[in-house]
Scaffold this active site. Structure first.
Site, PDB file in Angstrom:
ATOM      1  N   ARG A   1     -27.255 -47.769  -0.015  1.00  0.00           N
ATOM      2  CA  ARG A   1     -27.463 -48.631   1.213  1.00  0.00           C
ATOM      3  C   ARG A   1     -28.621 -48.095   2.215  1.00  0.00           C
ATOM      4  O   ARG A   1     -29.353 -48.805   2.727  1.00  0.00           O
ATOM      5  CB  ARG A   1     -26.075 -48.519   1.941  1.00  0.00           C
ATOM      6  CG  ARG A   1     -25.070 -49.428   1.285  1.00  0.00           C
ATOM      7  CD  ARG A   1     -23.724 -49.577   2.019  1.00  0.00           C
ATOM      8  NE  ARG A   1     -22.554 -50.194   1.015  1.00  0.00           N
ATOM      9  CZ  ARG A   1     -21.691 -50.435   1.473  1.00  0.00           C
ATOM     10  NH1 ARG A   1     -21.157 -50.464   2.675  1.00  0.00           N
ATOM     11  NH2 ARG A   1     -20.740 -51.260   0.745  1.00  0.00           N
TER      12      ARG A   1
ATOM     13  N   PRO B   1     -17.137 -32.775 -12.818  1.00  0.00           N
ATOM     14  CA  PRO B   1     -17.347 -34.058 -12.940  1.00  0.00           C
ATOM     15  C   PRO B   1     -16.033 -34.787 -12.043  1.00  0.00           C
ATOM     16  O   PRO B   1     -15.199 -34.775 -12.743  1.00  0.00           O
ATOM     17  CB  PRO B   1     -17.385 -34.542 -14.507  1.00  0.00           C
ATOM     18  CG  PRO B   1     -17.018 -33.566 -15.058  1.00  0.00           C
ATOM     19  CD  PRO B   1     -16.848 -32.318 -14.216  1.00  0.00           C
TER      20      PRO B   1
ATOM     21  N   HIS C   1     -24.533 -54.793   1.915  1.00  0.00           N
ATOM     22  CA  HIS C   1     -23.090 -54.950   1.033  1.00  0.00           C
ATOM     23  C   HIS C   1     -23.304 -54.841  -0.266  1.00  0.00           C
ATOM     24  O   HIS C   1     -23.646 -55.771  -0.928  1.00  0.00           O
ATOM     25  CB  HIS C   1     -22.447 -55.919   1.643  1.00  0.00           C
ATOM     26  CG  HIS C   1     -22.119 -55.994   2.977  1.00  0.00           C
ATOM     27  ND1 HIS C   1     -21.346 -55.205   3.774  1.00  0.00           N
ATOM     28  CD2 HIS C   1     -22.628 -56.666   3.820  1.00  0.00           C
ATOM     29  CE1 HIS C   1     -21.442 -55.297   5.046  1.00  0.00           C
ATOM     30  NE2 HIS C   1     -22.427 -56.642   5.346  1.00  0.00           N
TER      31      HIS C   1
ATOM     32  N   HIS D   1     -19.335 -41.134 -11.612  1.00  0.00           N
ATOM     33  CA  HIS D   1     -20.175 -40.398 -10.803  1.00  0.00           C
ATOM     34  C   HIS D   1     -21.206 -39.776 -11.886  1.00  0.00           C
ATOM     35  O   HIS D   1     -20.812 -38.464 -12.038  1.00  0.00           O
ATOM     36  CB  HIS D   1     -19.630 -39.818  -9.606  1.00  0.00           C
ATOM     37  CG  HIS D   1     -20.269 -38.708  -8.716  1.00  0.00           C
ATOM     38  ND1 HIS D   1     -21.221 -39.262  -8.254  1.00  0.00           N
ATOM     39  CD2 HIS D   1     -20.580 -37.548  -8.898  1.00  0.00           C
ATOM     40  CE1 HIS D   1     -22.260 -38.181  -7.645  1.00  0.00           C
ATOM     41  NE2 HIS D   1     -21.663 -36.834  -7.858  1.00  0.00           N
TER      42      HIS D   1
ATOM     43  N   ALA E   1     -23.579 -44.809  -0.471  1.00  0.00           N
ATOM     44  CA  ALA E   1     -24.317 -44.506   0.767  1.00  0.00           C
ATOM     45  C   ALA E   1     -25.709 -44.440   0.729  1.00  0.00           C
ATOM     46  O   ALA E   1     -26.517 -44.891   1.257  1.00  0.00           O
ATOM     47  CB  ALA E   1     -23.732 -43.261   1.377  1.00  0.00           C
TER      48      ALA E   1
ATOM     49  N   ASP F   1      -9.379 -20.195  -0.400  1.00  0.00           N
ATOM     50  CA  ASP F   1     -10.552 -20.025  -1.588  1.00  0.00           C
ATOM     51  C   ASP F   1     -10.053 -18.744  -2.350  1.00  0.00           C
ATOM     52  O   ASP F   1      -9.293 -17.791  -2.047  1.00  0.00           O
ATOM     53  CB  ASP F   1     -11.987 -19.561  -1.017  1.00  0.00           C
ATOM     54  CG  ASP F   1     -13.070 -19.753  -2.030  1.00  0.00           C
ATOM     55  OD1 ASP F   1     -13.835 -20.677  -1.921  1.00  0.00           O
ATOM     56  OD2 ASP F   1     -13.122 -18.794  -2.874  1.00  0.00           O
TER      57      ASP F   1
ATOM     58  N   THR G   1     -26.551 -29.789  -3.691  1.00  0.00           N
ATOM     59  CA  THR G   1     -26.187 -31.072  -2.600  1.00  0.00           C
ATOM     60  C   THR G   1     -24.952 -30.595  -1.985  1.00  0.00           C
ATOM     61  O   THR G   1     -23.917 -30.434  -2.518  1.00  0.00           O
ATOM     62  CB  THR G   1     -26.394 -32.496  -3.258  1.00  0.00           C
ATOM     63  OG1 THR G   1     -24.812 -32.530  -3.712  1.00  0.00           O
ATOM     64  CG2 THR G   1     -27.324 -32.512  -4.350  1.00  0.00           C
TER      65      THR G   1
ATOM     66  N   ASP H   1     -23.210 -41.945  -3.816  1.00  0.00           N
ATOM     67  CA  ASP H   1     -24.159 -42.974  -4.349  1.00  0.00           C
ATOM     68  C   ASP H   1     -24.197 -44.192  -3.836  1.00  0.00           C
ATOM     69  O   ASP H   1     -25.159 -44.639  -3.635  1.00  0.00           O
ATOM     70  CB  ASP H   1     -23.673 -43.049  -5.889  1.00  0.00           C
ATOM     71  CG  ASP H   1     -23.282 -41.697  -6.417  1.00  0.00           C
ATOM     72  OD1 ASP H   1     -23.951 -41.289  -7.255  1.00  0.00           O
ATOM     73  OD2 ASP H   1     -22.279 -41.260  -6.212  1.00  0.00           O
TER      74      ASP H   1
END
Ligand code: NAD
Length: 316
Positions: A156, A124, A171, A178, A153, A37, A233, A151
């Protein structure tokens, strides 16, 4: 070095980077984990903290704060470094600043002699993955981004809940950028081998495409909702990165909606975008061709145009 050594160098030890690192440790995915970092003290502190958990983990890992020279024999360099948007700053200005951050990262990684796979999470993500490809000069199969893996995941999980079915038997994919122009190609969505469109049609009103659209909207707004509640997030994306990392190390040939470079897929050329890619030890081996409807093809094209516009607005 042991024959099957698995080495990951993580650049950017913020919330996303450390969620990835923590999940790597808990799932014993690699043997060597190097933290880098710009804030060296932070990377050193994070390495200490993780090392203190080693005794409770199922595997043995070498974790340390390192230098760019450590990338020389790395299998994966994961980039989660980035700068936050300033108040009033445009998306393109933020992108330009993140591109400058990436110049200070990708150049020393390549100077080390790195020949592995870049995995990019910084947003992005589709554009930053393309920037990484451009700056590194690597074969496009070796440069991938998290794309719409998270997204997908989320989709689903929500579909599993709606149909009361294990999400692993759902599926369906989120594809495209994104971001705001991502979408679900419902023509390709299945529960086991049964199309979701047919299930809705046959359900006599119990399930509906209106609800499906509501679910895809929930997926699109999920990040924003989480940010409103807790500022950012990180756990979900950290886990998505580990899933991709496992697919690489395990040479799994798993189908994941990573961001990868298009070579003629639905007429797209050069753009990085999230579509189902087959991920193996060498990166993205192949893009799975889907039978999209005309409307879905238009949505994908629109998403790619947005990404092209932003990318070409950058000074590289
Ligand atoms: P953060 O601010 O907590 O961490 C960023 C880290 O990058 C910091 O530790 C900072 O010191 C480091 N950094 C900045 N410039 C650097 C440089 N030149 N070299 C090395 N390190 C540098 O941010 P975060 O919450 O961890 O988010 C990181 C990125 O991940 C953001 O771009 C965010 O939008 C993105 N993200 C992506 C997804 C996805 O689905 N792809 C999901 C969530 C967040």
């Amino acid at each position: 070095m042991v024959a099957d050594n698995r080495k990951v160098v993580l650049i950017g030890t913020g919330l996303v980077g450390m969620s990835y690192a923590y999940a790597l440790l808990n799932q014993s995915v690699c043997n060597d984990l190097v933290l880098i970092d710009i804030d060296k003290k932070r990377a050193a502190g994070e390495a200490m903290d993780l090392n203190h958990g080693l005794a409770f983990s199922g595997g043995n890992m070498k974790i340390y704060a390192g230098e760019y020279s450590d990338c020389a024999n790395a299998d994966i360099v994961a980039i989660c470094a980035g700068v936050a948007q300033k108040p009033g700053e445009s998306r393109l200005d933020l992108l330009q600043r993140n591109t400058e951050v990436f110049q200070t990262i990708v150049e020393p990684v390549m100077a080390s002699g790195f020949q592995g796979i870049f995995l990019v999470a910084t947003n992005p993500v589709d554009i930053m993955t393309r920037v990484t490809h451009k700056l590194s000069g690597m074969d496009s199969s070796q440069v991938l981004g998290t794309g719409t893996a998270l997204d997908t995941a989320r989709l689903r999980y929500l579909l599993g809940d709606y149909f009361s079915v294990d999400p692993r038997n759902v599926h369906a994919y989120v594809i495209g950028e994104h971001g705001d122009s991502e979408f679900v190609p419902w023509s390709q969505a299945m529960l086991a081998t049964k199309p979701i469109l047919t299930i809705c049609e046959e359900s006599q009103g119990r399930y509906s495409m209106k609800d499906m659209e509501g679910i895809s909207e929930q997926v699109r707004c999920a990040a924003q909702k989480i940010i409103e509640a807790k500022r950012s997030t990180y756990y979900g994306i950290g886990m998505a990165m580990v899933r991709i990392t496992r697919a690489i190390f395990g040479d799994e040939n798993s189908v994941l909606t990573v961001s990868s470079r298009m070579h003629g897929y639905y007429g797209m050329e050069g753009v990085y975008i999230g579509v189902p890619g087959i991920v193996c030890r060498r990166g993205v081996r192949h893009i799975l061709s889907l039978r999209l409807t005309d409307e879905e093809q238009q949505k994908l094209k629109h998403s790619a145009e947005i990404l092209e516009e932003y990318y070409h607005g950058l000074k590289l």
